[in-house]
Write an enzyme that holds these catalytic residues in place. Sequence first.
Site, PDB file in Angstrom:
ATOM      1  N   GLY A  12      64.180  32.104  45.747  1.00  0.00           N
ATOM      2  CA  GLY A  12      63.319  32.720  44.750  1.00  0.00           C
ATOM      3  C   GLY A  12      63.745  34.132  44.408  1.00  0.00           C
ATOM      4  O   GLY A  12      64.777  34.629  44.881  1.00  0.00           O
ATOM      5  N   PHE A  87      59.100  34.224  52.917  1.00  0.00           N
ATOM      6  CA  PHE A  87      58.745  34.449  51.509  1.00  0.00           C
ATOM      7  C   PHE A  87      58.055  33.236  50.879  1.00  0.00           C
ATOM      8  O   PHE A  87      57.378  33.374  49.868  1.00  0.00           O
ATOM      9  CB  PHE A  87      60.004  34.736  50.673  1.00  0.00           C
ATOM     10  N   SER A 131      51.240  41.191  50.180  1.00  0.00           N
ATOM     11  CA  SER A 131      50.990  41.651  48.812  1.00  0.00           C
ATOM     12  C   SER A 131      49.890  42.698  48.782  1.00  0.00           C
ATOM     13  O   SER A 131      48.955  42.672  49.601  1.00  0.00           O
ATOM     14  CB  SER A 131      50.577  40.454  47.951  1.00  0.00           C
ATOM     15  N   TYR A 156      45.034  33.715  45.574  1.00  0.00           N
ATOM     16  CA  TYR A 156      46.381  34.092  46.021  1.00  0.00           C
ATOM     17  C   TYR A 156      46.297  35.243  47.022  1.00  0.00           C
ATOM     18  O   TYR A 156      46.887  35.186  48.113  1.00  0.00           O
ATOM     19  CB  TYR A 156      47.237  34.497  44.814  1.00  0.00           C
ATOM     20  N   LYS A 160      47.236  35.527  51.259  1.00  0.00           N
ATOM     21  CA  LYS A 160      48.052  36.569  51.901  1.00  0.00           C
ATOM     22  C   LYS A 160      47.255  37.256  53.008  1.00  0.00           C
ATOM     23  O   LYS A 160      47.780  37.519  54.106  1.00  0.00           O
ATOM     24  CB  LYS A 160      48.524  37.581  50.862  1.00  0.00           C
ATOM     25  N   TYR A 184      53.739  44.173  49.246  1.00  0.00           N
ATOM     26  CA  TYR A 184      54.467  44.528  48.025  1.00  0.00           C
ATOM     27  C   TYR A 184      53.488  44.997  46.960  1.00  0.00           C
ATOM     28  O   TYR A 184      52.391  44.470  46.835  1.00  0.00           O
ATOM     29  CB  TYR A 184      55.167  43.323  47.394  1.00  0.00           C
ATOM     30  N   VAL A 224      48.425  40.905  26.099  1.00  0.00           N
ATOM     31  CA  VAL A 224      47.999  41.971  27.007  1.00  0.00           C
ATOM     32  C   VAL A 224      46.559  41.664  27.402  1.00  0.00           C
ATOM     33  O   VAL A 224      45.655  41.708  26.570  1.00  0.00           O
ATOM     34  CB  VAL A 224      48.098  43.351  26.330  1.00  0.00           C
ATOM     35  N   ARG A 299      41.935  38.886  32.284  1.00  0.00           N
ATOM     36  CA  ARG A 299      42.309  37.703  33.056  1.00  0.00           C
ATOM     37  C   ARG A 299      41.573  37.724  34.394  1.00  0.00           C
ATOM     38  O   ARG A 299      41.500  38.772  35.043  1.00  0.00           O
ATOM     39  CB  ARG A 299      43.819  37.713  33.278  1.00  0.00           C
TER      40      ARG A 299
END
Length: 349
Positions: A12, A87, A131, A156, A160, A184, A224, A299
Amino acid sequence: MAEKVLVTGGAGYVGSHCVLELIEAGYKPVVVDNFSNAVREGDVAESIRRIETLLDTSIEFHELDLLDKAGLDKLFKKHSFSAVMHFAGLKAVGESVQQPLRYYRVNLTASMNLLEVMQAHKVHNVVFSSSATVYGDPQRLPIDEQHPVGGCTNPYGQTKFFIEEMIKDHCKAEKDWNAVLLRYFNPIGAHSSGLIGEDPQGIPNNLLPYVAQVAIGRRKCLSVFGNDYDTPDGTGVRDYIHVVDLAKGHISALKKLKEDCGCKVYNLGTGRGYSVLQMVKAMEKASGREITYKIAPRRGGDVASCYADPRLAEKELGWKAEFDLERMCEDLWRWQSMNPTGFTNGTAS
């Protein structure tokens, strides 16, 4: 003899750049990937094939899904790994809101399988790709590692957070384990060769690959998501970090494991935030092309602003992001212009 490091999800975007940095730092990576977000070239990922060409080397690659625990166990029987870089996992915020059970099943089960097989084979060193989403909607900025975690705004981020907690608890129970959890912020850019970069399969879920695809003509217009956030121009603000800087942070993390460090957590970011519209302007400058955009509703799962306090990584890992925004965008555009359709039918060779 070079140390062998297992790299899960190594074909990835971030994983492949880390594979390259591992080789250059003198390690021997063994890469596994299930091609969920990588392009196949025969039995190998195209990203791995290109690294082999770039560095004039060969890389051991296995097509393997971490949900296949027996296959993972077989691989560990074949090799003596000094450490694992983890990862592999599903990674799109928006998609996780729409498909939460899939994210929990894949990300959590894969990580549990990996940790259990590592334990069975006495491999006790891991660097985990976490993350900034574990921080949820930030209570303060910039975000340091003492900021509360767990108030995640999307599944998500929850996965993590749960994986971090699993690793922390395991390190408490097993005193000979060492783990570095790297949170990250937003990786962008590409290797300066233009041979490897981010190539999302399907519609990009992240801002910069979408912007680059609009600039190259693959997509007509950028949406956006929200212009009414409490930010300078109303659009979301993020900390963008060059993927090569990020990859070098993993090499520093591997060295930290040698200190029998227990379980450590570090932010990998630049410490500076840029808005969506600032990033659009930066990519227009790098590409010399106008990037058409439209304002769309917010979003689900997004936060207004998120940027790091990266000083702990500098203090304890000796790591600091080097590349500025202009360089990130230049490298991204080089990758996109050399590979207008990504790894598939790209012009790079």
